[in-house]
Design an enzyme around this catalytic site. Structure first.
Site, PDB file in Angstrom:
ATOM      1  N   ASP A   1       1.199  -1.109   0.300  1.00 32.13           N
ATOM      2  CA  ASP A   1       0.119  -0.361   0.192  1.00 32.13           C
ATOM      3  C   ASP A   1       1.092   0.916  -0.224  1.00 32.13           C
ATOM      4  OD1 ASP A   1      -2.297   1.598   0.330  1.00 32.13           O
ATOM      5  OD2 ASP A   1      -3.709   0.486   1.695  1.00 32.13           O
TER       6      ASP A   1
ATOM      7  N   ASP B   1      -2.973   4.779  -2.439  1.00 27.51           N
ATOM      8  CA  ASP B   1      -4.017   5.342  -1.270  1.00 27.51           C
ATOM      9  C   ASP B   1      -4.540   6.586  -2.348  1.00 27.51           C
ATOM     10  OD1 ASP B   1      -5.625   5.039   0.424  1.00 27.51           O
ATOM     11  OD2 ASP B   1      -4.068   7.318   1.654  1.00 27.51           O
TER      12      ASP B   1
ATOM     13  N   GLU C   1      -6.815   4.348  -5.350  1.00 32.58           N
ATOM     14  CA  GLU C   1      -8.119   4.744  -4.531  1.00 32.58           C
ATOM     15  C   GLU C   1      -8.537   5.338  -4.703  1.00 32.58           C
ATOM     16  OE1 GLU C   1      -9.369   5.335  -0.210  1.00 32.58           O
ATOM     17  OE2 GLU C   1      -7.289   5.919  -0.572  1.00 32.58           O
TER      18      GLU C   1
ATOM     19  N   HIS D   1     -11.062  -1.665   4.741  1.00 34.83           N
ATOM     20  CA  HIS D   1     -10.863  -1.169   6.161  1.00 34.83           C
ATOM     21  C   HIS D   1     -10.721   0.270   6.434  1.00 34.83           C
ATOM     22  CE1 HIS D   1      -7.899   0.627   3.769  1.00 34.83           C
ATOM     23  NE2 HIS D   1      -7.838   1.886   4.381  1.00 34.83           N
ATOM     24  N   ASP D   2     -11.660   0.936   5.803  1.00 32.13           N
ATOM     25  CA  ASP D   2     -12.600   1.945   5.995  1.00 32.13           C
ATOM     26  C   ASP D   2     -13.703   2.149   6.548  1.00 32.13           C
ATOM     27  OD1 ASP D   2     -10.360   3.540   5.948  1.00 32.13           O
ATOM     28  OD2 ASP D   2     -10.312   3.755   3.427  1.00 32.13           O
TER      29      ASP D   2
END
Ligand code: TEU
Ligand code: CA
Length: 510
Positions: free
Chosen positions: A98, A201, A256, A318-319
């Protein structure tokens, strides 16, 4: 010519703090992941994406990076990473890491230098602006999580710095060529070590309008990170793609793009020269209704396909609250798994969804995330014993509901479990060219049902038919003489299809 691996792959996201703990400190780590690779092989995933494990003060649990080229001691060290990578590769599992290019930690040496004086050579590596005449923030941009201004005043030098997320996450200034060069080098560091690619990200935010125009007043409460869509990002992405192409072996990047508009997301594939894959989040926020999902499919057909780009599908990460929690029943979570793993595109699973985990109920005194995203980050229970495979210490977050029943060991012993459903779905995908790369043709279906055929592109293998009953009633659906390859509830698998879908049942026929 063979198609790239990431088109037919199923990617499994690991949030390292929450996955598996090897040293009993209650926080998951890289060695913990390595020791659980057998679970992933057994499940049948093709690749893992590991959320950040770099050096970090952990203001945003690793998305605030203070050294892009080292492992935070809480997660292990570079040797642990190399072992994880080697052992994953030995099992045929690719590894994505990531990369967090939009911002650093405020404790990153680059920012410490940048903030030290207006004359510092790294001043221009971040976005510094004078207060407005008469004082106040340079514009009305709002930061994510705090909903306060995206600007913090540095008293010593009298200027504001930009941060689309926490004040501890100052935004890098990608117009500065030294930033571009330094960040490209961080990619090379990991490519040289052998990673197969990156999840990137908030990639859509790295290029900003140099005039920093304010957001429209009606959007003034929306974090600017969800609005930033500046053309300069596309050239930056082509530069980043160029770095990956210095390497052999099909290295890839999935970005993302947190813009809740598929037409906009699609532009980040460029002309086949930007992102290989882009997360498309509208489906992640879509309720369990057939018509709404039909719209989501149509948006991809309208905007992603015409570019020759390859779609992605994701239901949990995870968000956000897990889809098992949002959809409120295991029957729906099972049907959703059939949907996710049979659409045209690359599916991303979030660790624990194969166990049907719900979000943990986190009491206020245990909330640690500034964005309140703790529930979906609960530790993964590995067995039924009290420590659930996490050694002695109390994990950093509470367990999800029913860890004594809903853990890997217990569900592996139960062939009817959701875990076995995921495994059968992955196995079917792997042997079905139609599911991996075939075209998707939506079929007429009764209200509340979504049905589509996956058609092999070059006559390779057999077509399959998927039908998802979103309703709580049985539905008649005539589709000719077919066999049930997989049913979300396991009922009738391997038998001739009888023309009826049970309530909230999804089937794959062929
Ligand atoms: O998330 C960016 C982002 O846009 C989301 O946090 C979004 O604001 C949220 O999901 C609203 O529902 C990425 C990471 O995934 C996240 O964990 C980080 O906190 C964030 O970037 C900053 O690095
Ligand atoms: Ca640990």
């Amino acid at each position: 010519m063979s198609e790239p691996w990431w088109q037919s792959a199923v990617v499994y996201q690991i949030y390292p703090r929450s996955f598996a703990d090897s040293n009993g400190d209650g926080i998951g780590d890289l060695e913990g992941i390595r020791r659980r690779l057998d679970h992933l092989s057994w499940l049948g995933v093709d690749a893992i994406w590991v959320s950040p494990f770099f050096r970090s003060p952990m203001a945003d649990f690793g998305y605030d990076v203070s050294d892009f080229c080292d492992v935070d001691p809480i997660f292990g060290d570079l040797a642990d990473f190399d072992r994880l990578l080697a052992d994953a590769h030995a099992r045929g599992i690719r590894v994505l890491i990531d990369w967090v290019p939009n911002h650093t930690s405020d404790q990153h040496p680059w920012f410490i230098e940048s903030r030290s004086s207006r004359e510092n050579p790294k001043r221009g590596w971040y976005t510094w602006r004078d207060p407005r005449p008469g004082g106040g923030v340079p514009n009305n941009w709002v930061a994510a999580f705090t909903e306060g201004p995206a600007w913090t005043l540095d008293e010593r030098t009298g200027q504001y710095y930009l941060h689309l997320f926490l004040a501890e996450q100052p935004d890098l200034e990608w117009r500065h060529p030294e930033v571009v060069a330094a960040m490209h080098d961080t990619l090379r560091f990991w490519l040289d070590r052998g990673v197969d690619g990156f999840r990137m990200d908030v990639i859509h935010a790295i290029g900003k309008d140099p005039d920093l125009p304010g957001d429209p007043p009606e959007l003034a409460a929306t974090p600017h990170s969800a609005l930033n869509d500046h053309p300069s990002t596309h050239a930056l992405l082509r530069g980043i793609r160029g770095v990956l192409e210095e390497y052999d072996g099909d290295r890839m990047m999935v970005g993302e793009v947190f813009l809740l508009d598929t037409a906009k997301v699609a532009t980040y594939y460029g002309d086949g020269d930007e992102l290989h894959l882009a997360f498309n989040f509208p489906p992640l926020f879509t309720p369990w209704r057939a018509e709404r999902w039909r719209d989501r499919l149509a948006e991809v057909v309208d905007h992603v396909d015409p570019r020759g780009a390859w779609p992605t599908w994701v239901l949990s990460n995870h968000d956000n609250r897990r889809h098992r929690t949002r959809y409120r029943s295991e029957a729906r979570a099972r049907a959703a798994a059939v949907l996710l793993l049979t659409l045209r595109g690359t599916p991303f699973l979030y660790a624990g969804e194969e166990l049907g985990l719900e979000d943990a109920d986190v009491p206020p005194e245990r909330v640690v995330d500034p964005g309140g995203r703790d529930g979906c980050r609960a530790p993964i229970p590995w067995d039924a014993a009290p420590g659930h495979g996490w050694g002695g210490a109390e994990p950093w977050l509470p367990w999800p509901p029913d860890p004594g029943g809903r853990n890997t060991e217990t569900l592996r012993a139960d062939e009817g479990s959701i875990l076995h459903l995921y495994r059968r779905l992955l196995a079917l995908r792997r042997r079905s060219p139609a599911l991996q790369r075939g075209d998707l043709v939506t079929l007429d279906a009764p209200e509340g049902v979504l049905a589509y055929r996956r058609q092999p592109v070059d006559g390779e293998g057999d077509p399959v038919l998927v039908a998802v009953n979103f309703t709580r009633e049985p539905v008649q659906l005539e589709v000719g003489p077919e066999r049930v390859l997989v049913a979300s509830d396991g009922v009738g698998e391997g038998e001739p299809y009888r023309g009826t879908l049970a309530p909230e049942q999804a089937v794959i026929l062929g």
